[in-house]
Design a protein around this motif. Structure first.
Motif, PDB file in Angstrom:
ATOM      1  N   ARG A  99     -11.967  -0.746  13.827  1.00  0.00           N
ATOM      2  CA  ARG A  99     -13.416  -0.534  13.909  1.00  0.00           C
ATOM      3  C   ARG A  99     -13.735   0.826  14.534  1.00  0.00           C
ATOM      4  NH1 ARG A  99     -16.899  -4.797  13.211  1.00  0.00           N
ATOM      5  NH2 ARG A  99     -15.935  -6.822  12.789  1.00  0.00           N
ATOM      6  N   GLY A 135     -22.823  -5.321   4.211  1.00  0.00           N
ATOM      7  CA  GLY A 135     -22.395  -5.324   5.607  1.00  0.00           C
ATOM      8  C   GLY A 135     -22.525  -3.980   6.287  1.00  0.00           C
ATOM      9  N   GLN A 136     -21.478  -3.593   6.997  1.00  0.00           N
ATOM     10  CA  GLN A 136     -21.556  -2.453   7.898  1.00  0.00           C
ATOM     11  C   GLN A 136     -21.749  -1.129   7.180  1.00  0.00           C
ATOM     12  OE1 GLN A 136     -17.896  -3.095  10.035  1.00  0.00           O
ATOM     13  NE2 GLN A 136     -18.933  -4.200  11.673  1.00  0.00           N
ATOM     14  N   ARG A 137     -21.142  -0.961   6.015  1.00  0.00           N
ATOM     15  CA  ARG A 137     -21.259   0.333   5.346  1.00  0.00           C
ATOM     16  C   ARG A 137     -22.703   0.620   4.932  1.00  0.00           C
ATOM     17  NH1 ARG A 137     -16.568   0.647   0.865  1.00  0.00           N
ATOM     18  NH2 ARG A 137     -16.999  -1.596   0.667  1.00  0.00           N
ATOM     19  N   GLN A 139     -25.473  -0.959   6.007  1.00  0.00           N
ATOM     20  CA  GLN A 139     -26.361  -1.015   7.164  1.00  0.00           C
ATOM     21  C   GLN A 139     -26.285   0.273   7.987  1.00  0.00           C
ATOM     22  OE1 GLN A 139     -28.623  -3.097   8.102  1.00  0.00           O
ATOM     23  NE2 GLN A 139     -28.288  -4.890   6.819  1.00  0.00           N
ATOM     24  N   SER A 140     -25.107   0.850   8.099  1.00  0.00           N
ATOM     25  CA  SER A 140     -24.958   2.061   8.906  1.00  0.00           C
ATOM     26  C   SER A 140     -25.788   3.209   8.335  1.00  0.00           C
ATOM     27  CB  SER A 140     -23.479   2.461   8.989  1.00  0.00           C
ATOM     28  OG  SER A 140     -22.956   2.766   7.704  1.00  0.00           O
TER      29      SER A 140
END
Length: 396
Positions: A99, A135-137, A139-140
């Motif tokens: 992470r 997900g994270q990609r 959202q970032s």
């Protein structure tokens, strides 16, 4: 001296001055985040075709994007192919370190995305952002753009939601249209007629064009490759969504496979139930048309030979070698005629009996020249479905 804005400079959002004392640092941080707290946050939506967005951004890796994506989406990856592999490998060994490393790479790449793509966008810019599963990609990137002040949407569950929508569309959309199908043996000019219908403003679903394949053993594009099955499905849905269900959609008769790709089952079933027109063109015209549209197979006969050898499972070795001999001698009219009469025409007859249930309206054309094609197409377009059914045959 501590530069408080370093992290945000990495994101390409704001540049902050160096500050000399901790009390002032806290005050500036407080004001900074108070400002951002009043900014917009990304809106999570479940519709990949939301009409309120003016750009779709796929932040997955280039390889993921190449396999399939929402048509019209641009690729702004937060991790390259190599970076994604490296992060995944490290994460499998140590999730926490994975992470951290992923965050380093993502923030660096987001900074570049903001600099290269977002700097000149107007305040009204409203993108839809998605990754593999929302997900994270995605959202970032979305959080940074929303904090800037843009109206940002994130696709819930990302690409997986989009693929579920494609599957739903492939099951429902084909049943909403009236298809008219052009059939006829190889060399009858079906693809040419479809292109002319499109030029006249008709709705055309060119499956062979989408599949980058002409639908036969010699249908491969020598200089290209076929898309993935997923991208082929996406392209079909994209075309159908653009069509008006109140207007006819023209297409060419196809078997269940075009090269390595499968025609979606519901679409193929609807095609088989549709009214279709059997084009009859003189053999001499078919031969000349094939020679004209297959120059690569003539200029690269070694490749053609390799494809022909695959037909030995359907024909005797001596027959296939006879075809190859004609090609090696560059006797192209004789070569094409032999292939048509001994392979393609019998194959076409079997295929039509298997896949089409409705009666064909025979269409006679003397040639594919504009003096014959244009009047015929105008007549075909002007005929209503009931009128055409009452006509046993048409000639032009």
């Amino acid at each position: 001296m501590l530069n408080l804005g370093h992290g945000f400079q990495m994101l390409g959002v704001v540049k902050m001055p160096s500050l000399p004392c901790s009390r002032l640092q806290c005050r500036v941080f407080s004001q900074f985040f108070r400002h951002f707290s009043k900014s917009r946050l990304p809106v999570v939506i479940a519709d990949p075709f939301n009409p309120n967005v003016n750009e779709v951004i796929d932040v997955r890796s280039p390889d993921e994007y190449k396999e399939d994506h929402i048509p019209g989406a641009i690729n702004l990856p937060v991790l390259s192919n190599i970076e994604r592999h490296e992060v995944g490998k490290l994460y499998s060994e140590d999730s926490f370190k994975g992470r951290i490393y992923g965050a380093q790479l993502v923030t660096k790449n987001i900074s570049q995305i903001i600099h290269d793509h977002v700097t000149e966008k107007p305040k009204e810019y409203s993108p839809l952002i998605y990754c593999w599963r929302g997900g994270q990609r995605s959202q970032s990137v979305a959080i940074v753009m929303a904090q800037i002040g843009f109206n940002v949407f994130v696709l819930e569950k990302g690409y997986k939601t989009y693929k579920a929508k494609v599957k739903e569309c492939l099951e429902k959309l084909p049943t909403q249209f009236t298809f008219k199908v052009l059939s006829g043996p190889t060399g009858s000019g079906k693809t040419h007629l479809l292109s002319q219908l499109s030029a006249l403003g008709e709705q055309v679903l060119d499956l062979e064009g989408l599949a980058n394949h002409k639908g036969s053993v010699l249908g491969w594009d020598i200089n290209g490759s076929q898309p993935s099955q997923k991208w082929f499905d996406s392209l079909i849905v994209d075309r159908l969504r653009r069509f008006n269900p109140d207007k006819v959609v023209w297409m060419e008769s196809e078997s269940v496979k075009i090269g390595k790709l499968h025609v979606p089952s519901v679409l193929h079933k609807e095609m088989g139930k549709s009214q279709y027109f059997k084009i009859t063109l003189p053999l001499e015209e078919r031969i000349q048309h094939i020679i004209q549209i297959y120059p690569d197979y003539i200029e690269n006969f070694q490749f053609t030979k390799e494809q022909l050898l695959k037909l030995q499972k359907h024909h005797s070795g001596s027959r296939v070698m006879d075809w190859i001999t004609l090609g090696e001698r560059q006797q192209w009219p004789e070569f094409v005629e032999a292939l048509l009469t001994e392979h393609y025409d019998p194959l076409y007859s079997r295929s039509q009996r298997k896949h089409f249930k409705s009666h064909a309206t025979e269409v006679y054309l003397d040639s594919l020249g504009p003096e014959h094609v244009q009047p015929f197409l105008q007549r075909l377009i002007s005929c209503s479905l009931s009128e055409v059914k009452d006509v046993g045959s048409m000639s032009a």
